[in-house]
Design a protein around this motif. Structure first.
Motif, PDB file in Angstrom:
ATOM      1  N   SER A 199      -9.410   1.997  -5.937  1.00  0.00           N
ATOM      2  CA  SER A 199      -8.833   3.056  -6.427  1.00  0.00           C
ATOM      3  C   SER A 199      -7.450   3.513  -5.822  1.00  0.00           C
ATOM      4  O   SER A 199      -7.307   4.500  -5.288  1.00  0.00           O
ATOM      5  N   PRO A 200      -6.363   2.567  -5.850  1.00  0.00           N
ATOM      6  CA  PRO A 200      -5.260   2.919  -4.905  1.00  0.00           C
ATOM      7  C   PRO A 200      -4.580   3.856  -5.920  1.00  0.00           C
ATOM      8  O   PRO A 200      -4.538   3.841  -7.054  1.00  0.00           O
ATOM      9  N   PRO A 201      -3.553   4.526  -5.389  1.00  0.00           N
ATOM     10  CA  PRO A 201      -2.731   5.248  -6.099  1.00  0.00           C
ATOM     11  C   PRO A 201      -1.671   4.675  -7.098  1.00  0.00           C
ATOM     12  O   PRO A 201      -1.210   3.564  -6.347  1.00  0.00           O
ATOM     13  N   ASP A 202      -1.314   5.208  -7.988  1.00  0.00           N
ATOM     14  CA  ASP A 202      -0.350   4.517  -8.795  1.00  0.00           C
ATOM     15  C   ASP A 202       1.126   4.719  -8.319  1.00  0.00           C
ATOM     16  O   ASP A 202       1.108   5.815  -7.216  1.00  0.00           O
ATOM     17  N   SER A 203       2.327   4.485  -8.833  1.00  0.00           N
ATOM     18  CA  SER A 203       3.839   4.650  -8.309  1.00  0.00           C
ATOM     19  C   SER A 203       3.859   6.195  -8.325  1.00  0.00           C
ATOM     20  O   SER A 203       4.436   6.828  -7.612  1.00  0.00           O
ATOM     21  N   PHE A 204       3.375   7.007  -9.284  1.00  0.00           N
ATOM     22  CA  PHE A 204       3.702   8.138  -9.393  1.00  0.00           C
ATOM     23  C   PHE A 204       2.825   9.202  -8.197  1.00  0.00           C
ATOM     24  O   PHE A 204       3.634  10.090  -7.588  1.00  0.00           O
ATOM     25  N   THR A 205       1.868   8.901  -8.060  1.00  0.00           N
ATOM     26  CA  THR A 205       1.088   9.674  -6.947  1.00  0.00           C
ATOM     27  C   THR A 205       1.484   9.136  -5.528  1.00  0.00           C
ATOM     28  O   THR A 205       1.756   9.757  -4.436  1.00  0.00           O
ATOM     29  N   TYR A 206       1.916   7.937  -5.334  1.00  0.00           N
ATOM     30  CA  TYR A 206       2.498   7.043  -4.274  1.00  0.00           C
ATOM     31  C   TYR A 206       3.775   8.038  -4.030  1.00  0.00           C
ATOM     32  O   TYR A 206       4.057   8.356  -2.689  1.00  0.00           O
ATOM     33  N   ASN A 207       4.616   8.026  -4.914  1.00  0.00           N
ATOM     34  CA  ASN A 207       6.009   8.591  -4.520  1.00  0.00           C
ATOM     35  C   ASN A 207       5.716  10.336  -4.459  1.00  0.00           C
ATOM     36  O   ASN A 207       6.795  10.846  -3.794  1.00  0.00           O
ATOM     37  N   PHE A 208       4.649  10.882  -4.834  1.00  0.00           N
ATOM     38  CA  PHE A 208       4.352  12.207  -4.921  1.00  0.00           C
ATOM     39  C   PHE A 208       3.947  12.556  -3.563  1.00  0.00           C
ATOM     40  O   PHE A 208       4.829  13.451  -2.956  1.00  0.00           O
ATOM     41  N   ILE A 209       3.396  11.566  -2.944  1.00  0.00           N
ATOM     42  CA  ILE A 209       2.818  11.902  -1.576  1.00  0.00           C
ATOM     43  C   ILE A 209       4.168  11.443  -0.512  1.00  0.00           C
ATOM     44  O   ILE A 209       4.263  12.292   0.494  1.00  0.00           O
ATOM     45  N   ILE A 210       4.736  10.644  -0.744  1.00  0.00           N
ATOM     46  CA  ILE A 210       6.057  10.476   0.097  1.00  0.00           C
ATOM     47  C   ILE A 210       6.941  11.599   0.146  1.00  0.00           C
ATOM     48  O   ILE A 210       7.535  11.824   0.952  1.00  0.00           O
ATOM     49  N   ARG A 211       7.405  12.008  -1.036  1.00  0.00           N
ATOM     50  CA  ARG A 211       8.303  13.208  -1.416  1.00  0.00           C
ATOM     51  C   ARG A 211       7.766  14.465  -0.533  1.00  0.00           C
ATOM     52  O   ARG A 211       8.434  15.251   0.271  1.00  0.00           O
ATOM     53  N   HIS A 212       6.476  14.733  -0.559  1.00  0.00           N
ATOM     54  CA  HIS A 212       5.997  15.605   0.088  1.00  0.00           C
ATOM     55  C   HIS A 212       5.711  15.659   1.452  1.00  0.00           C
ATOM     56  O   HIS A 212       6.056  16.611   2.243  1.00  0.00           O
ATOM     57  N   LEU A 213       5.596  14.235   1.846  1.00  0.00           N
ATOM     58  CA  LEU A 213       5.550  14.090   3.449  1.00  0.00           C
ATOM     59  C   LEU A 213       6.956  14.297   3.995  1.00  0.00           C
ATOM     60  O   LEU A 213       7.186  14.463   5.099  1.00  0.00           O
ATOM     61  N   CYS A 214       7.975  13.858   3.157  1.00  0.00           N
ATOM     62  CA  CYS A 214       9.396  14.020   3.747  1.00  0.00           C
ATOM     63  C   CYS A 214       9.781  15.661   3.873  1.00  0.00           C
ATOM     64  O   CYS A 214      10.588  15.949   4.697  1.00  0.00           O
ATOM     65  N   LYS A 215       8.994  16.492   3.321  1.00  0.00           N
ATOM     66  CA  LYS A 215       9.363  17.703   3.398  1.00  0.00           C
ATOM     67  C   LYS A 215       8.651  18.421   4.571  1.00  0.00           C
ATOM     68  O   LYS A 215       9.006  19.417   5.258  1.00  0.00           O
TER      69      LYS A 215
END
Length: 261
Positions: A199-215
């Motif tokens: 149950s891996p994350p899709d591209s939307f969830t993947y980029n959401f967590i990347i954007r959040h971690l960058c902050k």
């Protein structure tokens, strides 16, 4: 010169016809004065009093409107649910049950919310929970101030038991709820765990967590997380991912690492 010839002296033709510019003939004015006509006036009919009086309708409360629980006590919640089901004249669908669970879970603990769901299923055999029902409990367990993922695992196991294994929507709800509660480390841990369970994350969830971690994290930590997802779970960054990283570098966050992109 100046004399009128004798032939014109006895003529019956008016003299004015011989002039080049005869004066304009004024029309005769009528001596009768016209009286202005008065506008027609139609008197309004007065309503006749009748013995019947109109009754004002009192608003009828919708039995399907969301109920706000004022107490986190489980016994009070069960009593309120019993009073609703016994007085309702229309069948209550799963959306109404979800609204009740959503309202109660906002003030109760995860264990009490699970107990309340089981009580609704037992007392209302027609109520069949769906995946969205368990997602309410999942969101609550992710937002609870726990030091580990035990409550999240409890909800996920409950979903599997009732025939709803985690999917990509489940992963997205869990990741967003954990990040909104400031539990980024648990979100990273859960993404790795769910990726192992197909149950891996899709591209939307993947980029959401990347954007959040960058902050909230250093870019070096974000780069390590991206490398781990790519090497261990074959989750590769896309154009949106690199755009997020470039934006953070251009905004002045750890600019020496710009060459890493």
């Amino acid at each position: 010169m100046g004399k009128i010839p004798p032939s014109f002296r006895t003529s019956t033709v008016p003299v004015t016809t011989l002039l080049k510019n005869p004066p304009a003939v004024l029309p005769k004015q009528s001596t009768v004065l016209e009286t202005p006509q008065k506008p027609h006036h139609f008197p309004k009919k007065r309503p006749q009093p009748s013995g019947k009086t109109k009754k004002t309708r009192t608003p009828i409360e919708d039995p399907k409107s969301p109920v706000i629980f004022n107490s986190p006590n489980l016994l009070d919640a069960k009593k309120l649910f019993a009073s609703i089901t016994t007085t309702s004249t229309t069948p209550l669908d799963f959306r109404f049950h979800n609204a009740l669970l959503q309202s109660y879970s906002s003030i109760s603990t995860v264990n009490d919310s699970i107990s309340f769901l089981r009580h609704m299923i037992k007392s209302q055999p027609s109520f069949s929970p769906e995946r969205s029902t368990y997602h309410i409990l999942l969101s609550q367990s992710c937002k609870s101030p726990n030091s580990d993922l035990s409550a999240v695992h409890q909800t996920l196991n409950l979903m599997v038991t009732h025939g709803f294994p985690p999917d990509r929507v489940t992963t997205d709800i869990a990741v967003r709820s954990l990040c909104s509660a400031g539990r980024e480390e648990h979100a990273i841990e859960l993404v790795k765990e769910l990726s192992l369970k197909h149950s891996p994350p899709d591209s939307f969830t993947y980029n959401f967590i990347i954007r959040h971690l960058c902050k909230t994290r250093a870019l070096s930590t974000v780069y390590n997380f991206i490398d781990e997802l790519q090497n261990s779970f074959q989750l590769k960054p896309d154009l949106v991912t690199y755009t997020i990283l470039i934006d953070n570098v251009c905004n002045g966050k750890e600019s020496p690492e710009a060459t890493r992109c």
